[in-house]
Scaffold this active site. Sequence first.
Site, PDB file in Angstrom:
ATOM      1  N   ASN A  82      -3.515  12.872   0.352  1.00 14.87           N
ATOM      2  CA  ASN A  82      -2.142  12.882  -0.175  1.00 14.87           C
ATOM      3  C   ASN A  82      -2.120  12.937  -1.688  1.00 14.87           C
ATOM      4  O   ASN A  82      -3.044  12.488  -2.368  1.00 14.87           O
ATOM      5  CB  ASN A  82      -1.338  11.686   0.351  1.00 14.87           C
ATOM      6  CG  ASN A  82      -1.347  10.513  -0.597  1.00 14.87           C
ATOM      7  OD1 ASN A  82      -0.505  10.373  -1.466  1.00 14.87           O
ATOM      8  ND2 ASN A  82      -2.360   9.643  -0.438  1.00 14.87           N
ATOM      9  N   PHE A  93       4.165   8.318  -5.604  1.00 10.12           N
ATOM     10  CA  PHE A  93       5.214   7.283  -5.501  1.00 10.12           C
ATOM     11  C   PHE A  93       6.629   7.829  -5.350  1.00 10.12           C
ATOM     12  O   PHE A  93       7.542   7.409  -6.094  1.00 10.12           O
ATOM     13  CB  PHE A  93       5.218   6.342  -6.717  1.00 10.12           C
ATOM     14  CG  PHE A  93       3.939   5.633  -7.028  1.00 10.12           C
ATOM     15  CD1 PHE A  93       2.943   5.461  -6.072  1.00 10.12           C
ATOM     16  CD2 PHE A  93       3.727   5.101  -8.300  1.00 10.12           C
ATOM     17  CE1 PHE A  93       1.761   4.791  -6.386  1.00 10.12           C
ATOM     18  CE2 PHE A  93       2.557   4.430  -8.617  1.00 10.12           C
ATOM     19  CZ  PHE A  93       1.571   4.277  -7.667  1.00 10.12           C
ATOM     20  N   SER A  98      -3.556   4.026  -7.628  1.00 12.61           N
ATOM     21  CA  SER A  98      -3.248   5.322  -7.022  1.00 12.61           C
ATOM     22  C   SER A  98      -3.787   6.434  -7.916  1.00 12.61           C
ATOM     23  O   SER A  98      -3.608   6.394  -9.137  1.00 12.61           O
ATOM     24  CB  SER A  98      -1.740   5.489  -6.859  1.00 12.61           C
ATOM     25  OG  SER A  98      -1.466   6.845  -6.580  1.00 12.61           O
ATOM     26  N   ASN A 149      -2.632   9.384  -7.961  1.00 12.27           N
ATOM     27  CA  ASN A 149      -1.616  10.441  -8.029  1.00 12.27           C
ATOM     28  C   ASN A 149      -0.545  10.250  -9.095  1.00 12.27           C
ATOM     29  O   ASN A 149       0.416  11.008  -9.142  1.00 12.27           O
ATOM     30  CB  ASN A 149      -0.960  10.600  -6.651  1.00 12.27           C
ATOM     31  CG  ASN A 149      -1.991  10.979  -5.602  1.00 12.27           C
ATOM     32  OD1 ASN A 149      -2.878  11.784  -5.884  1.00 12.27           O
ATOM     33  ND2 ASN A 149      -1.897  10.391  -4.431  1.00 12.27           N
ATOM     34  N   THR A 150      -0.703   9.213  -9.906  1.00 14.63           N
ATOM     35  CA  THR A 150       0.172   9.035 -11.066  1.00 14.63           C
ATOM     36  C   THR A 150      -0.756   9.089 -12.270  1.00 14.63           C
ATOM     37  O   THR A 150      -1.677   8.262 -12.378  1.00 14.63           O
ATOM     38  CB  THR A 150       0.920   7.683 -10.994  1.00 14.63           C
ATOM     39  OG1 THR A 150       1.772   7.708  -9.856  1.00 14.63           O
ATOM     40  CG2 THR A 150       1.747   7.436 -12.261  1.00 14.63           C
ATOM     41  N   LYS A 159      -4.192  -4.367  -6.285  1.00 13.52           N
ATOM     42  CA  LYS A 159      -4.819  -3.348  -5.434  1.00 13.52           C
ATOM     43  C   LYS A 159      -5.699  -2.446  -6.291  1.00 13.52           C
ATOM     44  O   LYS A 159      -5.228  -1.835  -7.257  1.00 13.52           O
ATOM     45  CB  LYS A 159      -3.745  -2.528  -4.711  1.00 13.52           C
ATOM     46  CG  LYS A 159      -4.327  -1.517  -3.739  1.00 13.52           C
ATOM     47  CD  LYS A 159      -3.282  -0.955  -2.805  1.00 13.52           C
ATOM     48  CE  LYS A 159      -3.868   0.045  -1.839  1.00 13.52           C
ATOM     49  NZ  LYS A 159      -2.885   0.589  -0.909  1.00 13.52           N
ATOM     50  N   ASN A 189      -7.580   1.299  -2.481  1.00 11.71           N
ATOM     51  CA  ASN A 189      -6.689   2.463  -2.443  1.00 11.71           C
ATOM     52  C   ASN A 189      -7.494   3.706  -1.991  1.00 11.71           C
ATOM     53  O   ASN A 189      -8.644   3.584  -1.589  1.00 11.71           O
ATOM     54  CB  ASN A 189      -6.059   2.673  -3.826  1.00 11.71           C
ATOM     55  CG  ASN A 189      -4.631   3.184  -3.715  1.00 11.71           C
ATOM     56  OD1 ASN A 189      -4.373   4.105  -2.941  1.00 11.71           O
ATOM     57  ND2 ASN A 189      -3.722   2.612  -4.466  1.00 11.71           N
TER      58      ASN A 189
HETATM   59  C1  LIG Z   1       0.392   9.497   2.568  1.00 13.17           C
HETATM   60  C2  LIG Z   1      -0.117   8.259   1.888  1.00 13.17           C
HETATM   61  C3  LIG Z   1       0.689   7.618   0.955  1.00 13.17           C
HETATM   62  C4  LIG Z   1       0.229   6.460   0.314  1.00 13.17           C
HETATM   63  N1  LIG Z   1       1.033   5.843  -0.595  1.00 13.17           N
HETATM   64  C5  LIG Z   1       0.610   4.695  -1.172  1.00 13.17           C
HETATM   65  C6  LIG Z   1       1.443   3.993  -2.074  1.00 13.17           C
HETATM   66  O1  LIG Z   1       2.591   4.367  -2.316  1.00 13.17           O
HETATM   67  N2  LIG Z   1       0.961   2.864  -2.636  1.00 13.17           N
HETATM   68  C7  LIG Z   1      -0.300   2.374  -2.360  1.00 13.17           C
HETATM   69  O2  LIG Z   1      -0.692   1.338  -2.899  1.00 13.17           O
HETATM   70  N3  LIG Z   1      -1.117   3.022  -1.512  1.00 13.17           N
HETATM   71  C8  LIG Z   1      -0.691   4.139  -0.903  1.00 13.17           C
HETATM   72  N4  LIG Z   1      -1.511   4.794  -0.026  1.00 13.17           N
HETATM   73  C9  LIG Z   1      -2.876   4.263   0.226  1.00 13.17           C
HETATM   74  C10 LIG Z   1      -2.920   3.339   1.461  1.00 13.17           C
HETATM   75  O3  LIG Z   1      -2.157   2.190   1.266  1.00 13.17           O
HETATM   76  C11 LIG Z   1      -4.366   2.910   1.752  1.00 13.17           C
HETATM   77  O4  LIG Z   1      -4.862   2.169   0.661  1.00 13.17           O
HETATM   78  C12 LIG Z   1      -5.284   4.098   2.004  1.00 13.17           C
HETATM   79  O5  LIG Z   1      -4.626   5.117   2.723  1.00 13.17           O
HETATM   80  C13 LIG Z   1      -6.534   3.686   2.771  1.00 13.17           C
HETATM   81  O6  LIG Z   1      -6.190   3.224   4.057  1.00 13.17           O
HETATM   82  P1  LIG Z   1      -6.378   4.123   5.373  1.00 13.17           P
HETATM   83  O7  LIG Z   1      -7.781   4.649   5.353  1.00 13.17           O
HETATM   84  O8  LIG Z   1      -6.057   3.206   6.513  1.00 13.17           O
HETATM   85  O9  LIG Z   1      -5.393   5.235   5.276  1.00 13.17           O
HETATM   86  C14 LIG Z   1      -1.066   5.947   0.620  1.00 13.17           C
HETATM   87  C15 LIG Z   1      -1.859   6.596   1.570  1.00 13.17           C
HETATM   88  C16 LIG Z   1      -1.396   7.732   2.217  1.00 13.17           C
HETATM   89  C17 LIG Z   1      -2.275   8.405   3.237  1.00 13.17           C
END
Ligand SMILES: Cc1cc2nc3c(=O)[nH]c(=O)nc-3n(C[C@H](O)[C@H](O)[C@H](O)COP(=O)(O)O)c2cc1C
Length: 324
Positions: free
Chosen positions: A103, A107, A169, A171-172, A203, A232
């Site tokens: 992704n 945010f 993150s 992405n910012t 985090k 993350n």
């Molecule tokens: C589509 C998407 C959007 C996410 N948005 C956020 C976010 O807004 N804030 C955040 O702290 N982590 C975000 N994450 C990261 C997840 O909280 C998590 O740390 C990461 O996906 C690893 O977990 P997983 O392997 O179970 O997906 C996002 C992940 C995905 C896939």
Amino acid sequence: MDAPLWKFLPARLAHSLAPWGLKYFADKMPEDTPAWRSFTWKGLHFANRLGIAGGLDKNASHLTLWQRLGVGFIEIGTVTPYAQSANRGKILDRDWDQKNLWNKMGFPNHGSDEIYFNILNEKSSLKVPIFVNIGKNRSRPNDEAELDYQYLADRFSKAADAFVINVSSPNTQGLRDLQSEETLGRLVSVVQQRAAGKPVLVKLSPDMTEEALHASIDTALRYGAEGFVLTNTTLSRPPNCTFPKEGGLSGQSLADLSRKNLKSAISHLGSRRKDLLLVSVGGVLCPEDVEERLALGADLVQTYSGLIFYGPRFFRDTAKRINA
Ligand SMILES: Cc1cc2nc3c(=O)[nH]c(=O)nc-3n(C[C@H](O)[C@H](O)[C@H](O)COP(=O)(O)O)c2cc1C
């Protein structure tokens, strides 16, 4: 599991339709929150130890839905002070064979005012703790970032049960620079001062060197953090990965990094670990993975990708397995 229906939809459409699909499953589930390995930390009661990760419910729009699926806690956000849209272009993709998500969202959210009221409106029907994950607007330069984090801590001090400072993150632009010693201490300190006694967690990214991870942990603790969410998404890529270079990778290929960071944090913390809350996330895709993270020493476990690749029964299946 058989291939779920959402496998056959484009990623972004599946993402938009998910709440309706999940509601269909949730309505058939019992109303209780399954209890397994329950515990209380800083006055917060966790009936069980598996929750949803940041990003799944960015606007706190589906709180009772998650509860019905059987989660032990919910992390909402990332919330920014003002509403903002997603990054341009493609922002989400899935690899069903490797069980990975990609992704580049950045945010997107409806802003702190609306999200605050969404939580307040549901609070009386919720039995599970709500963690509010906070981040800065992309228009806010890094040298003013603390203004956004401070504002959000103030705004959510009544609604949140705990805060998660998101500095990880990918992405910012420049957000991960806020994990450095110079800036992280200041952020934790301003949030902690405005959080009305609610615990503050940080985090962190899985892509730091071990030395940098330990330095971030020490700095955050010195300024009042009481826990960590590890981790993350990653900027690293497995061999033959077809996702773009930029953007964060989650799911199966993140599992090793996430476990490594958890183990490293625990061994670095030593006796300081006792009163802290350690949340493990990244590549937790089935009930066995939840058990494994707990055995490694996590207090709580979260999933995002697990909900996509395993499906909505993840939380109750985990309860069944652990209570069997
Ligand atoms: C589509 C998407 C959007 C996410 N948005 C956020 C976010 O807004 N804030 C955040 O702290 N982590 C975000 N994450 C990261 C997840 O909280 C998590 O740390 C990461 O996906 C690893 O977990 P997983 O392997 O179970 O997906 C996002 C992940 C995905 C896939």
